[in-house]
Design a protein around this motif. Structure first.
Motif, PDB file in Angstrom:
ATOM      1  N   GLU A 152       1.180  -1.492   0.655  1.00 13.93           N
ATOM      2  CA  GLU A 152       0.039  -0.069   0.372  1.00 13.93           C
ATOM      3  C   GLU A 152       1.060   1.312  -0.150  1.00 13.93           C
ATOM      4  O   GLU A 152       1.171   2.357   1.402  1.00 13.93           O
ATOM      5  CB  GLU A 152      -1.217  -0.072   0.740  1.00 13.93           C
ATOM      6  N   PRO A 153       1.300   0.822  -0.889  1.00  6.00           N
ATOM      7  CA  PRO A 153       2.663   2.182  -1.393  1.00  6.00           C
ATOM      8  C   PRO A 153       2.182   4.465  -0.811  1.00  6.00           C
ATOM      9  O   PRO A 153       0.898   3.913  -1.393  1.00  6.00           O
ATOM     10  CB  PRO A 153       3.046   2.023  -1.972  1.00  6.00           C
ATOM     11  N   GLY A 154       2.772   4.818  -0.350  1.00  2.00           N
ATOM     12  CA  GLY A 154       1.811   6.026  -0.313  1.00  2.00           C
ATOM     13  C   GLY A 154       3.470   6.777   0.407  1.00  2.00           C
ATOM     14  O   GLY A 154       3.968   6.148   0.742  1.00  2.00           O
ATOM     15  N   PRO A 155       3.014   8.527   0.396  1.00  2.00           N
ATOM     16  CA  PRO A 155       4.552   8.892   1.246  1.00  2.00           C
ATOM     17  C   PRO A 155       3.657   8.814   2.777  1.00  2.00           C
ATOM     18  O   PRO A 155       2.842   8.822   3.616  1.00  2.00           O
ATOM     19  CB  PRO A 155       3.323  10.604   1.005  1.00  2.00           C
ATOM     20  N   MET A 156       4.207  10.724   3.425  1.00  2.00           N
ATOM     21  CA  MET A 156       4.275  10.113   4.757  1.00  2.00           C
ATOM     22  C   MET A 156       3.038  11.429   4.970  1.00  2.00           C
ATOM     23  O   MET A 156       3.348  11.367   4.297  1.00  2.00           O
ATOM     24  CB  MET A 156       5.949  11.264   5.288  1.00  2.00           C
ATOM     25  N   HIS A 187       9.227  -2.132   6.158  1.00  2.00           N
ATOM     26  CA  HIS A 187       7.598  -2.162   5.896  1.00  2.00           C
ATOM     27  C   HIS A 187       7.623  -0.539   5.020  1.00  2.00           C
ATOM     28  O   HIS A 187       6.190  -0.496   4.750  1.00  2.00           O
ATOM     29  CB  HIS A 187       6.360  -2.385   6.858  1.00  2.00           C
ATOM     30  N   MET A 188       8.230  -0.263   5.492  1.00  2.00           N
ATOM     31  CA  MET A 188       7.531   2.050   5.163  1.00  2.00           C
ATOM     32  C   MET A 188       8.197   1.639   3.311  1.00  2.00           C
ATOM     33  O   MET A 188       8.665   0.890   3.556  1.00  2.00           O
ATOM     34  CB  MET A 188       8.499   2.882   5.395  1.00  2.00           C
ATOM     35  N   ASP A 189       6.845   2.542   2.719  1.00  2.00           N
ATOM     36  CA  ASP A 189       7.122   2.365   1.361  1.00  2.00           C
ATOM     37  C   ASP A 189       8.364   3.366   1.292  1.00  2.00           C
ATOM     38  O   ASP A 189       8.766   4.217   1.941  1.00  2.00           O
ATOM     39  CB  ASP A 189       6.588   3.374   0.637  1.00  2.00           C
ATOM     40  N   GLU A 190       8.761   2.803   0.382  1.00  2.00           N
ATOM     41  CA  GLU A 190      10.080   3.873   0.370  1.00  2.00           C
ATOM     42  C   GLU A 190      10.140   5.159  -0.106  1.00  2.00           C
ATOM     43  O   GLU A 190      11.260   6.082   0.682  1.00  2.00           O
ATOM     44  CB  GLU A 190      10.742   3.717  -1.777  1.00  2.00           C
ATOM     45  N   LEU A 219      12.327   7.336   2.823  1.00  2.00           N
ATOM     46  CA  LEU A 219      13.232   8.720   2.318  1.00  2.00           C
ATOM     47  C   LEU A 219      12.898   9.425   2.811  1.00  2.00           C
ATOM     48  O   LEU A 219      13.671  10.660   2.876  1.00  2.00           O
ATOM     49  CB  LEU A 219      13.361   8.776   0.461  1.00  2.00           C
ATOM     50  N   GLN A 220      11.275  10.513   3.250  1.00  2.00           N
ATOM     51  CA  GLN A 220      10.954  11.208   3.534  1.00  2.00           C
ATOM     52  C   GLN A 220      10.984  10.754   4.820  1.00  2.00           C
ATOM     53  O   GLN A 220      11.935  12.337   5.644  1.00  2.00           O
ATOM     54  CB  GLN A 220       8.591  11.921   3.615  1.00  2.00           C
ATOM     55  N   ASP A 234      15.158  12.031   5.885  1.00  2.00           N
ATOM     56  CA  ASP A 234      14.766  13.794   5.092  1.00  2.00           C
ATOM     57  C   ASP A 234      14.490  14.457   7.169  1.00  2.00           C
ATOM     58  O   ASP A 234      15.084  15.048   7.675  1.00  2.00           O
ATOM     59  CB  ASP A 234      14.284  14.577   4.800  1.00  2.00           C
ATOM     60  N   PHE A 235      13.755  13.245   7.671  1.00  2.00           N
ATOM     61  CA  PHE A 235      13.288  14.560   8.426  1.00  2.00           C
ATOM     62  C   PHE A 235      13.484  13.857   9.850  1.00  2.00           C
ATOM     63  O   PHE A 235      13.364  14.857  10.486  1.00  2.00           O
ATOM     64  CB  PHE A 235      11.879  14.468   8.609  1.00  2.00           C
ATOM     65  N   TYR A 236      13.679  12.920  10.444  1.00  2.00           N
ATOM     66  CA  TYR A 236      13.983  12.264  11.474  1.00  2.00           C
ATOM     67  C   TYR A 236      14.597  12.495  12.120  1.00  2.00           C
ATOM     68  O   TYR A 236      15.621  12.082  11.205  1.00  2.00           O
ATOM     69  CB  TYR A 236      13.476  10.459  11.699  1.00  2.00           C
ATOM     70  N   PRO A 237      15.350  12.813  12.892  1.00  2.00           N
ATOM     71  CA  PRO A 237      16.701  13.442  13.343  1.00  2.00           C
ATOM     72  C   PRO A 237      17.627  12.667  14.796  1.00  2.00           C
ATOM     73  O   PRO A 237      18.465  12.158  14.976  1.00  2.00           O
ATOM     74  CB  PRO A 237      16.970  14.609  14.318  1.00  2.00           C
TER      75      PRO A 237
END
Ligand SMILES: [Zn+2]
Length: 368
Positions: A187-191, A213-216, A220-221, A224-227
């Motif tokens: 079930e692909p999709g963004p954050m 399990h996260m979609d690519e 990737l988002q 970029d976001f998680y410190p």
């Protein structure tokens, strides 16, 4: 060498099949003979005596429940239709771990803090180091359980994370299938906005983020976001699965992202993740342990060192004996990786890091 396994759905198995992991895998298999459990989840790979003989010191033990749309039958009782139900089921699994460790402190211990981690490792590495340690190790050594939440749908709102942290959860993977937080397997999709809010609160509290399990796109988002700390507890490299179109595997872009963040990847000894096209029910004999070694080596080659690869077996998480490479009969056989990595030219220190040391170093960074 100690083994750390970054993914086992123990509570799900205990509640779904009544598996008693204080017993041996062979005992559990005998007990389940004549049931349909092997059809649903194969024969178990896990049990306390096998943790002992395999030197499995630590397990990332999951809270896992299935979205109702993926439910495959009556037997699959931990399926949820909404957040509230998922929340209740995750809590039930927390209780399972509290009971497992509470009733069998000589066999299982929750690892929630750095102090608990070091105490446990002392017992495993040097049983005679202290009286207490010697006491504990007389009949074997307790296996440490680090609690990890897969899917996160039971989190009703980010503010609630404090409570999960208090209960001992230290890692969260926001996806399984797609969730309200992000796209996931099949079930692909963004954050989503809710996903970002979850990550913000996770970082505030100090959780490790599990990209498995996260979609690519979402992965990737999130990179970029998680410190905070980022890992993939159980996932294999897509590049070695030629022809596979599954978004369950890790793309090179995600692997590079994890390595740039000093993250970790747990490789999975599941035949369907080692040989393109292999499905449960296919001949087990068609898959050997070699592709698992190749998966480990692939991560090490990209990294240029052995500090980012580990094991995330996912044993009993929907597959078991009938679906793992020939030569692996129970989790104890993962020790065979040592000789195979050595043949490939890996130094002893690097092998120890891959089998367990790398996960331990990441836990030292993240545990309070
Ligand atoms: Zn999983």
């Amino acid at each position: 060498m100690l083994i750390v396994d970054a993914h086992q759905d123990l509570a799900w198995n205990i509640l779904t099949f009544g598996r008693d992991y204080t017993k041996s895998a062979l005992h559990i298999r005998r007990e389940e003979q004549g049931t349909l459990y092997a059809l649903y989840n194969d024969d178990t790979m896990l049990g306390w005596p096998e943790y002992q003989s395999g030197q499995v010191a630590l397990i990332f033990a999951t809270l896992f429940v299935t979205p109702a749309r993926f439910c495959t039958g009556e037997w699959d009782r931990l399926c949820y239709v909404d957040t509230l139900q998922a929340n209740r089921m995750y809590r039930e699994q927390l209780d399972v771990y509290d009971r497992l460790a509470g009733e069998n402190p000589e066999k299982f211990q929750l690892v929630r803090t750095l102090a608990e981690l070091e105490k446990l490792l002392k017992v495993w590495k040097n049983p005679s180091a202290s009286n207490e340690a010697a006491d504990l190790s007389r009949d074997g050594r307790p296996v440490g359980l680090v609690l990890s939440m897969e899917g996160a749908e039971g989190v009703r709102h980010p503010g609630e994370l404090e409570e999960w942290w208090e209960r001992g959860v230290r890692l969260i993977g926001p996806a399984w299938g797609g969730t309200r937080f992000c796209g996931g397997t099949l079930e692909p999709g963004p954050m989503t906005a809710e996903g970002y809010a979850l990550l913000e609160k996770m970082h505030e509290l100090g959780f490790s983020l599990d990209l498995s399990h996260m979609d690519e796109l979402a992965a990737l988002q999130a990179l970029d976001f998680y410190p905070g700390q980022i890992i993939a507890s159980h996932g294999n490299a897509l590049a070695l699965l030629k022809g596979s179109e599954s978004n369950r595997h890790l793309t090179d872009r995600v692997i590079h992202g994890i390595l740039e963040r000093d993250g970790m990847i747990g490789l999975v000894p599941f035949n369907a993740f080692l040989k393109t096209g292999w499905k449960r029910g296919d001949r087990r004999e068609d898959v050997h342990i070699g592709p698992l070694v190749s998966q480990i080596d692939y991560i090490c080659q990209i990294a240029g060192n052995a500090h980012h690869a580990g094991i995330g077996s996912d044993f009993d998480g929907g597959f078991g004996l009938q679906s793992v490479p020939i030569g692996i009969d129970t989790i104890a056989d993962l020790q065979k990786l040592a000789a195979l990595l050595s043949e490939k030219g890996y130094a002893t220190d690097d092998i120890a890091a891959i089998l367990g040391g790398n996960w331990i170093s990441r836990l030292r960074q993240v545990l309070p």
